[in-house]
Enzyme design. Structure first.
Site, PDB file in Angstrom:
ATOM      1  N   THR A  39      -9.239  -1.125 -12.928  1.00 17.74           N
ATOM      2  CA  THR A  39     -10.702  -1.187 -12.931  1.00 17.74           C
ATOM      3  C   THR A  39     -11.258  -0.927 -14.325  1.00 17.74           C
ATOM      4  OG1 THR A  39     -10.825  -0.493 -10.619  1.00 17.74           O
ATOM      5  CG2 THR A  39     -12.802  -0.176 -11.957  1.00 17.74           C
TER       6      THR A  39
ATOM      7  N   SER B  99      -9.235   7.355 -14.444  1.00 21.38           N
ATOM      8  CA  SER B  99     -10.154   8.266 -13.760  1.00 21.38           C
ATOM      9  C   SER B  99      -9.376   9.381 -13.077  1.00 21.38           C
ATOM     10  CB  SER B  99     -10.992   7.514 -12.732  1.00 21.38           C
ATOM     11  OG  SER B  99     -10.162   6.926 -11.749  1.00 21.38           O
TER      12      SER B  99
ATOM     13  N   CYS C  86      -2.730  -2.118  -7.997  1.00 26.07           N
ATOM     14  CA  CYS C  86      -3.418  -0.872  -8.352  1.00 26.07           C
ATOM     15  C   CYS C  86      -2.352   0.073  -8.871  1.00 26.07           C
ATOM     16  CB  CYS C  86      -4.126  -0.284  -7.132  1.00 26.07           C
ATOM     17  SG  CYS C  86      -4.806   1.385  -7.395  1.00 26.07           S
ATOM     18  N   THR C  87      -2.611   0.729  -9.989  1.00 27.66           N
ATOM     19  CA  THR C  87      -1.586   1.575 -10.601  1.00 27.66           C
ATOM     20  C   THR C  87      -1.176   2.731  -9.701  1.00 27.66           C
ATOM     21  OG1 THR C  87      -3.331   2.776 -11.800  1.00 27.66           O
ATOM     22  CG2 THR C  87      -2.230   0.974 -12.957  1.00 27.66           C
TER      23      THR C  87
ATOM     24  N   CYS D 238      -5.376   1.927 -15.767  1.00 26.79           N
ATOM     25  CA  CYS D 238      -6.254   1.678 -14.619  1.00 26.79           C
ATOM     26  C   CYS D 238      -6.724   0.237 -14.676  1.00 26.79           C
ATOM     27  CB  CYS D 238      -7.438   2.639 -14.678  1.00 26.79           C
ATOM     28  SG  CYS D 238      -8.753   2.310 -13.483  1.00 26.79           S
TER      29      CYS D 238
END
Length: 275
Positions: free
Chosen positions: A72, A8, A177-178, A70
């Site tokens: 997510t 994103s 989290c990246t 990502c």
């Protein structure tokens, strides 16, 4: 060879930089969705819809593999993207490094977004790979958001808050989290204990994901290869001449920006067909 990465926002930078270090001769396509971000608050169906749109824009440039940079998007959209693209284009998802962290015997902590912390997804990974190991889940409210806009003060506040929640005996931290890999040095500084008996270990996913992408593309690492690669930047499907300003605030973004400008962008904007 060409490797595409999607997210994103700028969480894909760490994996993109890792690919570039392993194969400086590989062309890169980095595709994000500034018009639709953040994806985290969206429903799973909505995340999948946005992720598919970004993936389609990326694969229009005919990469040899696609990385979902990502966590997510991997959770909610990996199956749908693989169903559409494989076997023609290998798709590599991003999973927190819980398995290698658990292999050390623990205890360890997982820094993640509040939505991921305590989620069935993360708890499932802990159950599958870290049963019997002491694990502390540390929520990091605001950290990914601050990183996305390069808010220096916000980053420092969020890192300090997460460090305060991390047990002092923990010497291994999974960056779940990246985005967090972009400030690994700040996280290390916040957690470092000069008198600790064992060194602090931070485990991200970028290097492993980059290596897996090369394997799936049928290539080997060649860090000494001639850096004759090109960078294609896609913002919600639109060709851009450069990365976003926040991306350039990080070493990984500046590394990618130093690559040769995309020939297709130049051709389109000069009115010439790409050669």
């Amino acid at each position: 060879m060409k490797i595409a990465l999607m997210d994103s926002g700028i969480g894909l930078l760490a994996a993109a930089a890792a690919v570039h270090r392993l194969r400086p001769d590989a062309d890169l396509v980095v595709a994000s969705d500034p018009d639709g971000m953040p994806w985290g608050p969206r429903t799973p169906a909505d995340i999948t819809e946005h992720a598919l749109a970004v993936a389609r824009a990326a694969v229009a440039h005919k990469p040899d593999a696609l990385i979902i940079g990502c966590n997510t998007a991997t959770v909610h959209a990996l199956d749908a993207i693989r169903a559409e693209l494989e076997p023609q284009i290998p798709v590599i998802g991003t999973v927190p490094a819980i398995k290698p962290a658990a292999a050390g015997g623990g205890p360890f902590a997982i820094w993640a977004t509040p939505a991921t912390t305590g989620s069935p997804y993360q708890r499932g990974l802990i159950r599958d790979f870290a049963a019997g190991v002491e694990v502390t889940e540390v929520p990091c409210p605001g950290l990914a958001d601050a990183l996305e806009i390069a808010d220096e003060e916000g980053i420092d506040r969020a890192v300090a808050a997460a460090a305060a929640l991390t047990p002092s005996d923990v010497r291994t931290v999974v960056l779940g989290c990246t985005h967090y890999e972009l400030v690994e040095d700040r996280i290390r500084a916040a957690l470092e204990q000069p008198d600790a008996a064992t060194p602090l270990v931070l485990l991200g996913s970028a290097e492993a994901v980059a290596a897996q992408a090369l394997r799936r593309a049928g290539a080997e690492p060649a860090p000494a290869a001639d850096p004759s690669s090109h960078l294609t930047v896609l913002l919600s499907g639109r060709l851009s001449s450069t990365l976003t300003a926040p991306a350039l605030a990080y070493a990984e973004g500046r590394l990618l920006a130093a690559m040769t400008a995309d020939r297709e962008y130049a051709a389109v904007h000069e009115g010439n067909p790409p050669g």
